[in-house]
Design a protein around this motif. Sequence first.
Motif, mmCIF file in Angstrom:
data_model
loop_
_atom_site.group_PDB
_atom_site.id
_atom_site.type_symbol
_atom_site.label_atom_id
_atom_site.label_comp_id
_atom_site.label_asym_id
_atom_site.label_seq_id
_atom_site.Cartn_x
_atom_site.Cartn_y
_atom_site.Cartn_z
ATOM 1 N N VAL A 187 0.835 -1.219 0.065
ATOM 2 C CA VAL A 187 -0.088 0.061 -0.309
ATOM 3 C C VAL A 187 0.847 1.273 0.021
ATOM 4 N N ARG A 188 1.960 1.210 0.753
ATOM 5 C CA ARG A 188 2.933 2.439 0.710
ATOM 6 C C ARG A 188 3.623 2.651 -0.639
ATOM 7 N N THR A 189 3.367 1.798 -1.535
ATOM 8 C CA THR A 189 4.085 1.993 -2.881
ATOM 9 C C THR A 189 2.996 3.221 -3.524
ATOM 10 N N VAL A 190 1.833 3.047 -3.335
ATOM 11 C CA VAL A 190 0.756 4.230 -3.919
ATOM 12 C C VAL A 190 1.714 5.612 -3.849
ATOM 13 N N ASP A 191 2.059 5.828 -2.582
ATOM 14 C CA ASP A 191 2.867 7.307 -2.270
ATOM 15 C C ASP A 191 4.000 7.328 -3.207
ATOM 16 N N ALA A 192 4.881 6.588 -3.266
ATOM 17 C CA ALA A 192 6.083 6.488 -3.893
ATOM 18 C C ALA A 192 5.698 6.631 -5.417
ATOM 19 N N LEU A 193 4.668 6.065 -5.962
ATOM 20 C CA LEU A 193 4.364 6.245 -7.227
ATOM 21 C C LEU A 193 4.071 7.758 -7.602
ATOM 22 N N ASP A 194 3.069 8.215 -6.722
ATOM 23 C CA ASP A 194 2.926 9.602 -6.741
ATOM 24 C C ASP A 194 4.014 10.779 -6.753
ATOM 25 N N GLU A 195 5.056 10.158 -6.090
ATOM 26 C CA GLU A 195 6.038 11.085 -5.965
ATOM 27 C C GLU A 195 7.271 10.867 -6.989
ATOM 28 N N ASP A 196 7.054 9.906 -8.021
ATOM 29 C CA ASP A 196 8.170 9.362 -8.758
ATOM 30 C C ASP A 196 8.125 10.510 -10.017
ATOM 31 N N ALA A 197 9.106 11.251 -10.257
ATOM 32 C CA ALA A 197 8.943 12.234 -11.384
ATOM 33 C C ALA A 197 8.944 11.387 -12.615
ATOM 34 N N ASP A 198 9.668 10.164 -12.762
ATOM 35 C CA ASP A 198 9.754 9.389 -13.932
ATOM 36 C C ASP A 198 8.236 9.066 -14.583
ATOM 37 N N LEU A 199 7.674 8.554 -13.381
ATOM 38 C CA LEU A 199 6.546 7.958 -13.465
ATOM 39 C C LEU A 199 5.578 8.877 -13.667
ATOM 40 N N GLN A 200 5.542 10.023 -13.215
ATOM 41 C CA GLN A 200 4.604 11.231 -13.423
ATOM 42 C C GLN A 200 4.811 11.472 -14.695
ATOM 43 N N ASP A 201 5.906 11.715 -15.397
ATOM 44 C CA ASP A 201 5.922 12.052 -16.567
ATOM 45 C C ASP A 201 5.346 11.202 -17.607
ATOM 46 N N VAL A 202 5.393 9.920 -17.471
ATOM 47 C CA VAL A 202 4.654 8.918 -18.360
ATOM 48 C C VAL A 202 3.297 9.104 -18.133
ATOM 49 N N ILE A 203 2.847 9.243 -17.035
ATOM 50 C CA ILE A 203 1.311 9.360 -16.476
ATOM 51 C C ILE A 203 0.705 10.631 -17.306
ATOM 52 N N MET A 204 1.521 11.920 -17.432
ATOM 53 C CA MET A 204 0.968 12.858 -17.860
ATOM 54 C C MET A 204 0.923 12.433 -19.384
ATOM 55 N N GLN A 205 1.598 12.004 -20.146
ATOM 56 C CA GLN A 205 1.760 11.675 -21.445
ATOM 57 C C GLN A 205 0.444 10.605 -21.866
ATOM 58 N N ILE A 206 0.071 9.823 -20.955
ATOM 59 C CA ILE A 206 -1.063 8.921 -20.819
ATOM 60 C C ILE A 206 -2.079 9.677 -20.825
ATOM 61 N N SER A 207 -2.354 10.855 -20.118
ATOM 62 C CA SER A 207 -3.384 11.294 -19.883
ATOM 63 C C SER A 207 -3.584 12.464 -21.033
ATOM 64 N N ALA A 208 -2.649 12.478 -21.843
ATOM 65 C CA ALA A 208 -3.215 13.581 -22.950
ATOM 66 C C ALA A 208 -3.568 12.599 -24.065
ATOM 67 N N LEU A 209 -3.689 11.375 -23.951
ATOM 68 C CA LEU A 209 -4.400 10.347 -25.107
ATOM 69 C C LEU A 209 -5.576 9.428 -24.493
ATOM 70 N N ALA A 210 -5.604 9.425 -23.162
ATOM 71 C CA ALA A 210 -6.781 8.865 -22.622
ATOM 72 C C ALA A 210 -7.390 9.559 -21.346
ATOM 73 N N GLU A 211 -8.600 9.340 -21.462
ATOM 74 C CA GLU A 211 -9.206 9.792 -19.842
ATOM 75 C C GLU A 211 -8.916 8.467 -18.936
ATOM 76 N N VAL A 212 -8.395 8.920 -17.880
ATOM 77 C CA VAL A 212 -8.006 8.082 -16.989
ATOM 78 C C VAL A 212 -8.872 7.915 -15.647
ATOM 79 N N PHE A 213 -9.684 6.762 -15.383
ATOM 80 C CA PHE A 213 -10.583 6.908 -14.405
ATOM 81 C C PHE A 213 -10.338 5.674 -13.234
ATOM 82 N N PRO A 214 -10.576 6.076 -11.886
ATOM 83 C CA PRO A 214 -10.191 5.302 -10.959
ATOM 84 C C PRO A 214 -11.121 4.000 -10.744
ATOM 85 N N LEU A 215 -10.622 3.244 -9.982
ATOM 86 C CA LEU A 215 -11.061 1.907 -9.460
ATOM 87 C C LEU A 215 -12.586 1.982 -9.304
#
Length: 102
Positions: A56-84
Motif C-alpha cells: 500500500v505504501r507504494t502508492v505514495d512512492a508512485l505519486d512522488e516519482d518524477a519518471d512515472l509522473q512524466d509518463v502518466i501525464m503523456q498517457i493522460s493526453a491520449l486517454a481519459e483515466v478513471f479510478p477503480l
Amino acid sequence: MVGLRPTAGPDDSELIGLVRAGLAIARAKGYLSDFSPRLARSESGTLVMLCELVSVRTVDALDEDADLQDVIMQISALAEVFPLYTLVEFSAMRVTFETLDA
C-alpha cells in the motif's frame, strides 16, 4: 486497477506503448509484484489495466516519482483515466485480455 478511455482515435498503439513504458519504470523501481500486468479491452475501446503493487505504501512512492509522473501525464493526453471506484461503468458484454509484460 486503472481504467483508460482513449481519446485520440481508433489506433491506441501509442497509448499502449506509454502504458508499457510506465510499467517498465514501475517494475525497475520495485513498485510492482511479479504478477504479469493484464489489459482488458472492451469492444467499445475502453481499457482496464490490472497490475499488483508490492504494498500500500507504494502508492505514495508512485505519486512522488518524477519518471512515472512524466509518463502518466503523456498517457493522460491520449486517454481519459478513471479510478477503480468508477469501474462499474465497465459493463461490456465481451472483453479480451492481453498480457502487458514490459
